[in-house]
Design a protein around this motif. Structure first.
Motif, PDB file in Angstrom:
ATOM      1  N   ARG A   1       7.364  15.548  47.382  1.00 48.69           N
ATOM      2  CA  ARG A   1       8.329  14.750  48.146  1.00 48.69           C
ATOM      3  C   ARG A   1       9.773  15.078  47.762  1.00 48.69           C
ATOM      4  O   ARG A   1      10.654  15.133  48.619  1.00 48.69           O
ATOM      5  CB  ARG A   1       8.062  13.265  47.902  1.00 48.69           C
ATOM      6  N   ASP A   2      10.003  15.316  46.463  1.00 51.53           N
ATOM      7  CA  ASP A   2      11.356  15.558  45.964  1.00 51.53           C
ATOM      8  C   ASP A   2      11.295  16.544  44.801  1.00 51.53           C
ATOM      9  O   ASP A   2      11.042  16.152  43.667  1.00 51.53           O
ATOM     10  CB  ASP A   2      11.993  14.240  45.507  1.00 51.53           C
ATOM     11  N   PRO A   3      11.509  17.832  45.056  1.00 53.44           N
ATOM     12  CA  PRO A   3      11.396  18.835  43.993  1.00 53.44           C
ATOM     13  C   PRO A   3      12.470  18.731  42.912  1.00 53.44           C
ATOM     14  O   PRO A   3      12.408  19.454  41.910  1.00 53.44           O
ATOM     15  CB  PRO A   3      11.501  20.171  44.744  1.00 53.44           C
ATOM     16  N   SER A   4      13.431  17.832  43.102  1.00 55.64           N
ATOM     17  CA  SER A   4      14.459  17.659  42.076  1.00 55.64           C
ATOM     18  C   SER A   4      14.074  16.609  41.034  1.00 55.64           C
ATOM     19  O   SER A   4      14.781  16.432  40.042  1.00 55.64           O
ATOM     20  CB  SER A   4      15.797  17.264  42.717  1.00 55.64           C
ATOM     21  N   ILE A   5      12.939  15.930  41.235  1.00 55.71           N
ATOM     22  CA  ILE A   5      12.581  14.833  40.326  1.00 55.71           C
ATOM     23  C   ILE A   5      12.321  15.296  38.894  1.00 55.71           C
ATOM     24  O   ILE A   5      12.634  14.564  37.944  1.00 55.71           O
ATOM     25  CB  ILE A   5      11.388  14.010  40.882  1.00 55.71           C
ATOM     26  N   PRO A   6      11.776  16.504  38.648  1.00 52.63           N
ATOM     27  CA  PRO A   6      11.621  16.928  37.254  1.00 52.63           C
ATOM     28  C   PRO A   6      12.950  16.980  36.502  1.00 52.63           C
ATOM     29  O   PRO A   6      13.003  16.637  35.311  1.00 52.63           O
ATOM     30  CB  PRO A   6      10.998  18.319  37.373  1.00 52.63           C
ATOM     31  N   ALA A   7      14.009  17.382  37.185  1.00 53.08           N
ATOM     32  CA  ALA A   7      15.322  17.428  36.544  1.00 53.08           C
ATOM     33  C   ALA A   7      15.772  16.026  36.162  1.00 53.08           C
ATOM     34  O   ALA A   7      16.321  15.804  35.065  1.00 53.08           O
ATOM     35  CB  ALA A   7      16.345  18.068  37.487  1.00 53.08           C
ATOM     36  N   GLY A   8      15.524  15.055  37.055  1.00 53.89           N
ATOM     37  CA  GLY A   8      15.886  13.676  36.752  1.00 53.89           C
ATOM     38  C   GLY A   8      15.125  13.140  35.560  1.00 53.89           C
ATOM     39  O   GLY A   8      15.681  12.449  34.702  1.00 53.89           O
ATOM     40  N   LEU A   9      13.833  13.468  35.468  1.00 57.18           N
ATOM     41  CA  LEU A   9      13.020  12.973  34.365  1.00 57.18           C
ATOM     42  C   LEU A   9      13.378  13.652  33.045  1.00 57.18           C
ATOM     43  O   LEU A   9      13.338  13.025  31.980  1.00 57.18           O
ATOM     44  CB  LEU A   9      11.539  13.174  34.677  1.00 57.18           C
ATOM     45  N   LEU A  10      13.731  14.925  33.097  1.00 57.56           N
ATOM     46  CA  LEU A  10      14.170  15.614  31.884  1.00 57.56           C
ATOM     47  C   LEU A  10      15.392  14.925  31.291  1.00 57.56           C
ATOM     48  O   LEU A  10      15.467  14.690  30.082  1.00 57.56           O
ATOM     49  CB  LEU A  10      14.500  17.076  32.200  1.00 57.56           C
ATOM     50  N   ARG A  11      16.315  14.572  32.144  1.00 65.54           N
ATOM     51  CA  ARG A  11      17.530  13.908  31.658  1.00 65.54           C
ATOM     52  C   ARG A  11      17.217  12.491  31.176  1.00 65.54           C
ATOM     53  O   ARG A  11      17.744  12.038  30.166  1.00 65.54           O
ATOM     54  CB  ARG A  11      18.582  13.888  32.771  1.00 65.54           C
TER      55      ARG A  11
END
Length: 331
Positions: free
Chosen positions: A49-59
């Motif tokens: 759904r949102d391929p940017s979510i891993p970046a959000g979780l890393l932060r």
């Protein structure tokens, strides 16, 4: 005084090592055997759904661990007169809370009060790394959740701080310069708010000019995306965003493009660009560009090390039933 501070630092490190040793692989094997699979499946759905979510979780994971350890305190909502960590200015742009909530709700259906929010965050971050083409690493679990989250505890250096200053902060939690350089590779993916680097475009160090170390083509691109006036970072809902690696064609792939960019003067954040100006970090960045598989392997190692910082185990803390609030009664 110096001797006392040294002794305290050694004691803190010893406590961290002891806690980390209490973590186990497959900690939930008997109490909630499907736990890691539930996390993995939900993360796959969220990534689609949102391929940017891993970046959000890393932060989100990093901001949790750097303050009092990886205890999920950053997930707690403010309550009554207490203002929680997530309300601190450095945390206002954090995201991914809803994903952690979704995983927690699913796990509570079959394993009530078993899987901690701290482990959910660590596991979800790990699976996000894998989904972003990073290495899938074995992660020990058994973390417990903290119970006291206070905004005043949050002292996270901003991205305009010098590399040496940030290094001092991460060294206080047991990480070193190689760890910091490697973990910053997470900036290969996701977005960045203009407010985090706007000074580099229009008023670098109060000069009224741009940062001379910023590549000119990237400078022109960023000024188009982040024109004056730019909303203060405290109002992130109106602050424009750009990809962390504006010249890369793989903005959702955790690869070595971040290091290639900073060596070319294309890093968006001042802190990141600083890695190009010390011998140790420049050599490591060059190594990661030339041997991307080494970066993937070392990134996994650094994430495991980060996830061990200041963990609560055994009877410490609690396993929260809701990641946004502390349990008020015994489970």
């Amino acid at each position: 005084m110096a001797a006392l501070l040294f002794a305290l630092a050694i004691l803190l490190l010893a406590l961290q090592v002891h806690a980390a040793e209490s973590l186990q692989f497959h900690f939930y094997q008997n109490t909630c055997p499907q736990a890691e699979l539930v996390v993995k499946n939900i993360m796959a759905e969220e990534f689609k759904r949102d391929p940017s979510i891993p970046a959000g979780l890393l932060r989100l994971h990093f901001h949790d661990c750097i303050i009092r350890g990886c205890d999920a305190l950053v997930l707690l909502d403010s309550r009554g007169e207490n203002v929680a960590e997530k309300e601190a200015p450095p945390n206002l742009s954090l995201r991914g809370f809803e994903v952690i909530d979704k995983i927690k709700v699913e796990l509570e259906k079959t394993c009530r009060g078993v899987v901690s929010c701290a482990d959910i965050l660590a596991l979800a971050t790990r699976d996000g790394v894998s989904l972003s083409a990073g290495s899938s690493y074995r992660l020990p679990t058994g973390r417990r959740d903290g119970t006291v989250s206070t905004m005043s505890d949050v002292h996270i250096p901003g991205p305009s701080r010098p590399l040496g200053f940030v290094l001092n902060v991460v060294q206080a939690i047991g990480l070193n310069l190689d760890d910091l350089t490697t973990l910053l590779g997470a900036h290969a993916i996701g977005f960045c708010h203009c407010g985090f680097f706007i000074d580099r475009l229009y008023n670098f160090k109060g000069t009224g000019c741009a940062d001379p170390d910023l590549d000119q083509s990237v400078f022109k691109f960023l000024t188009k995306k982040c024109p004056r006036p730019v909303t203060e970072i405290f109002n992130i809902s109106k602050d424009p965003t750009v990809f962390m690696t504006p010249t890369s064609n793989t903005p959702f792939k955790l690869d070595s493009s971040f290091y290639r960019g900073l060596l070319n003067g294309e890093a968006v954040l001042q802190l990141d660009q600083g890695l190009a100006f010390t011998d140790v970090t420049q050599k490591l960045a060059t190594k990661y560009v030339q041997q991307p598989n080494i970066f993937r392997r070392e990134f996994s190692k650094a994430m495991i090390k980060l996830g061990n910082v200041g963990v609560l185990t055994g009877q410490q803390g609690q396993v929260r039933l809701n990641c946004r609030r502390v349990n008020r009664r015994k489970q």
